[in-house]
Design a protein around this motif. Structure first.
Motif, short mmCIF file in Angstrom:
data_model
loop_
_atom_site.label_atom_id
_atom_site.label_comp_id
_atom_site.label_asym_id
_atom_site.label_seq_id
_atom_site.Cartn_x
_atom_site.Cartn_y
_atom_site.Cartn_z
N ASN A 95 0.85 -1.19 0.00
CA ASN A 95 0.00 0.00 0.00
C ASN A 95 0.89 1.24 0.00
O ASN A 95 1.02 1.93 1.02
CB ASN A 95 -0.92 0.00 1.23
N GLU A 98 -0.46 4.79 1.18
CA GLU A 98 -0.69 4.82 2.63
C GLU A 98 0.63 4.96 3.38
O GLU A 98 0.74 5.76 4.33
CB GLU A 98 -1.41 3.54 3.06
N LYS A 99 1.66 4.21 2.96
CA LYS A 99 2.95 4.27 3.64
C LYS A 99 3.62 5.62 3.41
O LYS A 99 4.20 6.20 4.34
CB LYS A 99 3.87 3.14 3.14
N ASP A 101 2.15 8.49 2.75
CA ASP A 101 1.41 9.49 3.53
C ASP A 101 1.83 9.47 5.00
O ASP A 101 1.96 10.51 5.64
CB ASP A 101 -0.10 9.24 3.42
N GLU A 102 2.05 8.26 5.52
CA GLU A 102 2.49 8.11 6.91
C GLU A 102 3.86 8.75 7.12
O GLU A 102 4.09 9.49 8.10
CB GLU A 102 2.56 6.62 7.27
N LEU A 103 4.80 8.51 6.20
CA LEU A 103 6.15 9.07 6.31
C LEU A 103 6.13 10.58 6.12
O LEU A 103 6.86 11.31 6.81
CB LEU A 103 7.08 8.41 5.29
N LYS A 105 3.78 12.59 6.95
CA LYS A 105 3.27 13.15 8.19
C LYS A 105 4.33 13.09 9.29
O LYS A 105 4.54 14.07 10.03
CB LYS A 105 2.01 12.40 8.63
N THR A 106 5.01 11.94 9.42
CA THR A 106 6.02 11.77 10.46
C THR A 106 7.16 12.77 10.30
O THR A 106 7.62 13.37 11.28
CB THR A 106 6.59 10.34 10.42
N ASP A 137 9.48 -0.48 6.56
CA ASP A 137 9.24 -0.82 7.97
C ASP A 137 10.32 -1.76 8.51
O ASP A 137 10.02 -2.86 9.01
CB ASP A 137 7.86 -1.46 8.18
N SER A 164 11.12 9.32 17.98
CA SER A 164 9.74 8.91 17.73
C SER A 164 9.63 7.44 17.33
O SER A 164 8.54 6.86 17.35
CB SER A 164 9.13 9.79 16.62
N GLN A 165 10.76 6.85 16.95
CA GLN A 165 10.77 5.43 16.58
C GLN A 165 10.95 4.51 17.78
O GLN A 165 11.00 3.30 17.63
CB GLN A 165 11.89 5.17 15.55
N LYS A 168 9.58 0.86 18.38
CA LYS A 168 9.19 0.32 17.08
C LYS A 168 10.31 -0.50 16.44
O LYS A 168 10.05 -1.57 15.88
CB LYS A 168 8.78 1.45 16.14
#
Length: 227
Positions: A95, A98-99, A101-103, A105-106, A137, A164-165, A168
């Motif tokens: 995806n 989606e990935k 967009d996540e990065l 934002k981060t 990831d 922030s990681q 994770k």
């Protein structure tokens, strides 16, 4: 996050030794990571932990590793978005939008998303490089002097992203900045003349060397107490 900060004493002929030590660190950290965090390795059966041998399972291990090198690894004539899309294609991310967009934002990349990488400042380029290294990831991420040459604001912004990681992934970070190693790392390895000479938490290294602070501890350990 298990942040393993490597503080390197700058001397000639270090790179070959660093490669050897990093290879060994991958092996050690990988299996500690499995044991402590009960990770399911890609390719293992449901609910099953499966250790892997580096020489036998190179492709599977590559899938859980990534690296952001000291030399910013981005395509300068591509936009930030195109760089992320390219890496998503390389790793066949299921995806990608989606990935990405996540990065975005981060790393707060919205304002530069459509700019060519060559127009970005050094700080932005480093952010993009690390974002690209997180596209798959990874469970283990290598950061080679991620804030080298950056101003204090850009450096602190990257520190915040690295922190922030936490919880994770495992991060193995090399740096010449002692405050960076002390602030970000759970454990620090000190290298001198191409050899790893001590490992511990910043507090352990300070106590072990009977030093007043981490910088003093590094100097004492790296020089054998000569300074």
């Amino acid at each position: 996050m298990t942040a393993c900060g490597g503080y390197r004493h700058n001397d000639g002929g270090r790179h070959h030794k660093i490669q050897e030590i990093c290879y060994e660190l991958v092996r050690i950290i990988f299996f500690i990571h499995l044991a402590r965090l009960s990770l399911r390795v890609i390719g293992g059966h449901s609910g099953e932990e499966k250790g892997r041998e580096i020489n036998k399972d190179k492709q599977k291990i590559k899938e859980i590793l990534n690296v952001s090198p000291q030399e910013t690894a981005i395509a300068m004539n591509l936009s930030v978005k195109e760089n992320l899309e390219f890496m998503a294609g390389v790793y066949q991310i299921k995806n990608p939008k989606e990935k990405i967009d996540e990065l975005v934002k981060t790393f707060k990349l919205e304002e530069v998303l459509n700019q060519k990488a060559k127009t970005l400042s050094g700080g932005w380029q480093r952010k993009v490089s690390i974002a690209m290294a997180l596209i798959n990831d990874p469970q283990i991420l290598f950061l080679d002097e991620p804030t080298l040459g950056l101003d204090v604001i850009a450096r602190r912004e990257l520190w915040s992203i690295i922190e922030s990681q936490k919880g994770k992934i495992t991060i193995i970070l090399t740096t010449h900045y002692m405050e960076e190693a002390e602030s970000l790392s759970d454990r620090v390895g000190i290298m001198a003349k191409g050899s790893l000479i001590d490992v511990g938490t910043p507090e352990e290294l300070i106590e072990k060397s009977n030093a007043k602070d981490f910088e003093d501890a590094f100097v004492k350990i790296a020089t054998g107490g000569e300074l």
